[in-house]
Design an enzyme around this catalytic site. Structure first.
Site, short mmCIF file in Angstrom:
data_model
loop_
_atom_site.label_atom_id
_atom_site.label_comp_id
_atom_site.label_asym_id
_atom_site.label_seq_id
_atom_site.Cartn_x
_atom_site.Cartn_y
_atom_site.Cartn_z
N ASN A 9 0.93 -1.09 0.11
CA ASN A 9 0.00 0.19 0.05
C ASN A 9 0.95 1.20 0.03
O ASN A 9 1.63 1.84 1.38
CB ASN A 9 -1.22 -0.01 1.10
CG ASN A 9 -1.62 1.44 1.46
OD1 ASN A 9 -1.82 1.81 0.20
ND2 ASN A 9 -2.21 1.24 2.89
N LYS A 11 -0.21 4.49 -0.63
CA LYS A 11 -0.83 5.46 0.18
C LYS A 11 -0.22 7.02 -0.99
O LYS A 11 0.31 6.67 -1.63
CB LYS A 11 -0.28 5.36 1.63
CG LYS A 11 0.03 4.20 2.76
CD LYS A 11 -0.10 4.52 3.78
CE LYS A 11 -0.12 3.40 4.83
NZ LYS A 11 -0.12 3.39 6.17
N HIS A 96 -9.88 1.17 4.89
CA HIS A 96 -8.51 1.06 5.94
C HIS A 96 -8.80 1.96 6.66
O HIS A 96 -9.04 3.20 6.81
CB HIS A 96 -7.46 1.65 4.65
CG HIS A 96 -5.93 2.05 5.52
ND1 HIS A 96 -5.31 3.03 6.42
CD2 HIS A 96 -4.39 0.67 5.60
CE1 HIS A 96 -4.27 2.43 6.39
NE2 HIS A 96 -4.06 1.37 5.57
N GLY A 174 2.15 1.84 10.77
CA GLY A 174 3.86 3.20 10.66
C GLY A 174 4.27 3.34 11.84
O GLY A 174 4.54 4.31 12.05
#
Ligand code: PGA
Length: 251
Positions: A9, A11, A96, A174
């Site tokens: 992903n 982002k 998400h 993260g």
């Protein structure tokens, strides 16, 4: 046998040059005939570039989000599921935690997006997971059950054929704080049991990915758990060598 999937992903990262370099490096790094499924999810404006560069490679492309409305229409700024399928996407992420938290996406809205994806033959990756305070309050399974239960208001077991679930504890995204393999496995087994109550076949065949600070150093241990069928990888997927090492860990 469920085949594993490693999904990157990306982002809202990169520009055209950086994405181009990442795609070229991925093609060079990844095995040409991997024994696992691999997909990348660039920002929507770079989906076309990714599809062109990855043509003929085993890496599929997905979108990070999709419009909840079907067909065409006056939905300024949105991208429909049909458009994503039209340009060659195979997957789409729904729900998400960043979209739930920053854009107020509700459980019901997320399921509508899952439905839009299924309607056009895209494979939805439905993200679920608890926040740090919910985990500390002992509410992890309750939160995940609520997010999954929203499925049954709009979809039947028969509709769910290609659904993939990603368990992503919000506190691990993260942050560098990965769930331990045991913590992740416990929630994955719970997710499978929720689907087993509806249909044993669906539950056995459904892939459940783990996401939240997956890196090459922890991937193999996570992926060796009985109910972990691969990973949804954020930060580490922006580095071709690191992402390839995670893919190899899944093999
Ligand atoms: P992370 O992100 O790997 O950077 O923690 C995972 C995700 O948000 O899907």
């Amino acid at each position: 046998m469920r085949s594993k999937l490693v999904a990157g992903n990306w982002k809202m990262h990169g520009d055209r040059a950086a994405i181009g370099e990442l795609l070229t490096a991925l093609k060079a790094e990844l095995p040409s005939e991997p024994s696992v499924d691999i997909a990348v999810f660039p920002s929507s404006v770079y989906i076309n570039d990714a599809i062109k560069v990855l043509k003929g490679s085993p890496v599929a492309v997905g979108a990070q989000n999709v419009c909840e409305y079907a067909g065409e229409g006056a939905y300024t700024g949105e991208v429909s599921a049909a458009m994503l399928a039209d340009v060659g996407c195979r997957y789409v992420i729904a729900g998400h935690s960043e979209r739930r938290a920053l854009y107020g996406e509700s459980d019901a809205l997320v399921v509508t997006k899952v439905k839009r994806a299924l309607d056009v033959g895209l494979t939805p990756v439905l993200c679920v997971g608890e926040s740090e305070s919910e985990r500390e309050a002992g509410q992890t399974l309750e939160v995940v059950a609520r997010q999954l239960n929203a499925l049954w208001d709009q979809l039947s077991v028969a509709d769910l054929g290609s659904l993939i679930v990603a368990y992503e504890p919000v506190w691990a995204i993260g942050t560098g704080k990965t769930a331990t393999p045991e913590q992740a496995q416990q929630v994955h087994a719970f997710i499978r049991s929720v689907f087993a109550e509806k249909d044993a076949n669906l539950s056995n065949e459904m892939r459940i990915l783990y996401g939240g600070s997956v890196k090459a150093a922890n991937a193999a241990e996570l992926f060796s758990q009985a109910d972990i069928d691969g990973g949804l990888v954020g930060g580490a997927s922006l580095n071709a060598q690191e992402f390839s090492a995670i893919c190899r860990a899944a093999e």
